[in-house]
Scaffold this active site. Structure first.
Site, mmCIF file in Angstrom:
data_model
loop_
_atom_site.group_PDB
_atom_site.id
_atom_site.type_symbol
_atom_site.label_atom_id
_atom_site.label_comp_id
_atom_site.label_asym_id
_atom_site.label_seq_id
_atom_site.Cartn_x
_atom_site.Cartn_y
_atom_site.Cartn_z
ATOM 1 N N HIS A 1 54.528 0.570 -7.251
ATOM 2 C CA HIS A 1 53.979 1.893 -6.929
ATOM 3 C C HIS A 1 52.659 2.239 -7.606
ATOM 4 O O HIS A 1 52.167 3.357 -7.426
ATOM 5 C CB HIS A 1 55.042 2.974 -7.205
ATOM 6 C CG HIS A 1 55.407 3.105 -8.660
ATOM 7 N ND1 HIS A 1 55.971 4.248 -9.174
ATOM 8 C CD2 HIS A 1 55.303 2.237 -9.702
ATOM 9 C CE1 HIS A 1 56.199 4.083 -10.471
ATOM 10 N NE2 HIS A 1 55.809 2.877 -10.805
ATOM 11 N N HIS A 2 52.091 1.306 -8.380
ATOM 12 C CA HIS A 2 50.754 1.580 -8.942
ATOM 13 C C HIS A 2 49.635 0.965 -8.110
ATOM 14 O O HIS A 2 48.471 1.088 -8.458
ATOM 15 C CB HIS A 2 50.643 1.055 -10.379
ATOM 16 C CG HIS A 2 51.626 1.675 -11.316
ATOM 17 N ND1 HIS A 2 51.757 3.038 -11.464
ATOM 18 C CD2 HIS A 2 52.558 1.120 -12.146
ATOM 19 C CE1 HIS A 2 52.714 3.293 -12.344
ATOM 20 N NE2 HIS A 2 53.224 2.150 -12.758
ATOM 21 N N CYS A 3 49.992 0.258 -7.042
ATOM 22 C CA CYS A 3 48.970 -0.392 -6.222
ATOM 23 C C CYS A 3 48.671 0.454 -4.991
ATOM 24 O O CYS A 3 49.587 0.910 -4.309
ATOM 25 C CB CYS A 3 49.446 -1.782 -5.790
ATOM 26 S SG CYS A 3 48.149 -2.724 -4.972
#
Length: 356
Positions: free
Chosen positions: A142-144
């Protein structure tokens, strides 16, 4: 636009909608030990589920690796080209020695597992719509976002799964993301910043990475937690806000980012939730979704301790024992089983348990 992809081929009908591949696991000369991540956690989850006789190898859906063509549904060509530089991958995965490896090795040993997990999330999206639920034992990067990786996340699997559904599955036009990893899910937030079709709820430790103020504007329900938050307060907040989120916006799919880095003692999460608290949290989300007949796609995301795999497996076993997930396959109506069908399933599940 017409799009060739193998990710949406139908798996054998006897399979559970649990997606996994042995290729998920990152093992390379001990390099994976330089990151606090347990790079074999995904395989361990599957082994625990096999030991408990919930699944067998031929009953799980084999994840396939995404192609560049698939990735370009979300990612920019410029970003994918950057991953051809080992030092870029080293920065994203937070494993510095990766910078010194030839890129073909990095592609095979580091990025291929992540591409296979990403394929797994996309596959699980379609399965969830067809069967009412699906779990990708990996994924949750979920950080990309479309043009930037970070925090061990090289591909935007959550964004990809949702975009695939919007583009290719009739009747799916609204999605809710419930992100309960300890960190803010800034990747999918950036990707869906101005998209009214996607509702985001995010509960995270407000003091840790990534602290992305720009991305926070995409969050419709923001639950910012203090250091050391414990079970009672946490579960009460999750319950209140999950119910609120699903009452406020009725999605065609719920993507549940079930990070286990909220576990007490996690070196990066800074929260203090017990194993039982995590199992209960997942139950709260599934109950809320099943009650409203919203299909759920669960991904496992962050979780950096050796005991994490056991907790994920225990949670899946708990969901099954409560009848919130079952192997019953039906056509698209699986999200809405008839009462008679549910009674039959429960009886069958009980029968299976007593046979073991």
């Amino acid at each position: 636009r017409p799009h060739r992809t193998e990710l949406y081929e139908d798996p054998p009908s006897g399979c559970w909608p649990i997606v996994y591949s042995p290729d998920y696991n990152i093992t390379f000369m001990g390099l994976e030990k330089l990151h606090p991540f347990d790079a074999g956690k995904w395989g361990k989850v599957i082994n625990f589920l096999k030991e408990e006789k919930l699944i067998a190898d031929d009953l799980i859906v084999q994840a396939r690796e995404v192609t560049d063509e698939d990735l370009l549904v979300v990612h920019t060509r410029r970003y994918l080209n950057k991953l051809k530089w080992s030092f870029v991958v080293a920065t994203i995965t937070e494993i510095p020695p990766v910078a010194f490896l030839p890129n073909f090795v990095v592609q095979r040993k580091v990025l291929r597992p992540l591409r296979t997990q990403t394929g797994g999330t996309i596959m699980a999206g379609k399965l969830a719509v067809e069967r009412g639920w699906a779990i990708n034992v990996g994924g949750g990067f979920h950080h990309c976002s479309s043009d930037k990786g970070g925090g061990f996340c090289a591909y935007a699997d959550i964004t990809l799964a949702i975009k695939f559904l919007f583009e290719r599955v009739p009747g799916v036009s609204k999605a809710t993301i419930i992100d309960l990893d300890a960190h803010q899910g800034n990747g999918h937030e950036r990707d869906f910043l101005d998209d009214p079709r996607v509702y985001i709820m995010d509960a995270y430790n407000r003091y840790i990475y990534p602290g992305d103020g720009f991305a926070k504007r995409a969050i419709k329900r923001k639950v910012e937690l203090e250091w050391g938050t414990e079970d009672t307060e946490y579960l009460q907040k999750v319950h209140t806000h999950v119910e609120g989120a699903l009452n406020e916006f009725k999605p065609d799919i719920l993507v549940y980012n079930a990070g286990t880095d909220i576990l007490d003692g996690d070196p990066l999460g800074g929260l203090a939730i017990s194993p039982q608290g995590i199992v209960k949290r997942d139950e709260v989300v599934f109950k809320a979704a099943r009650r409203r007949r919203i299909p759920v796609l669960m991904v496992t995301s962050g979780g950096y301790q050796k005991r994490t795999a056991r907790i994920i497996a225990d949670s899946i076993l708990n969901l099954h024992s409560l009848g919130l997930i079952h192997s019953q396959l039906a056509a698209r109506g699986a999200a809405h089983p008839s009462l008679e069908q549910m009674v039959r399933d429960s009886a069958k599940d009980l029968g299976n348990l007593s046979l073991q």
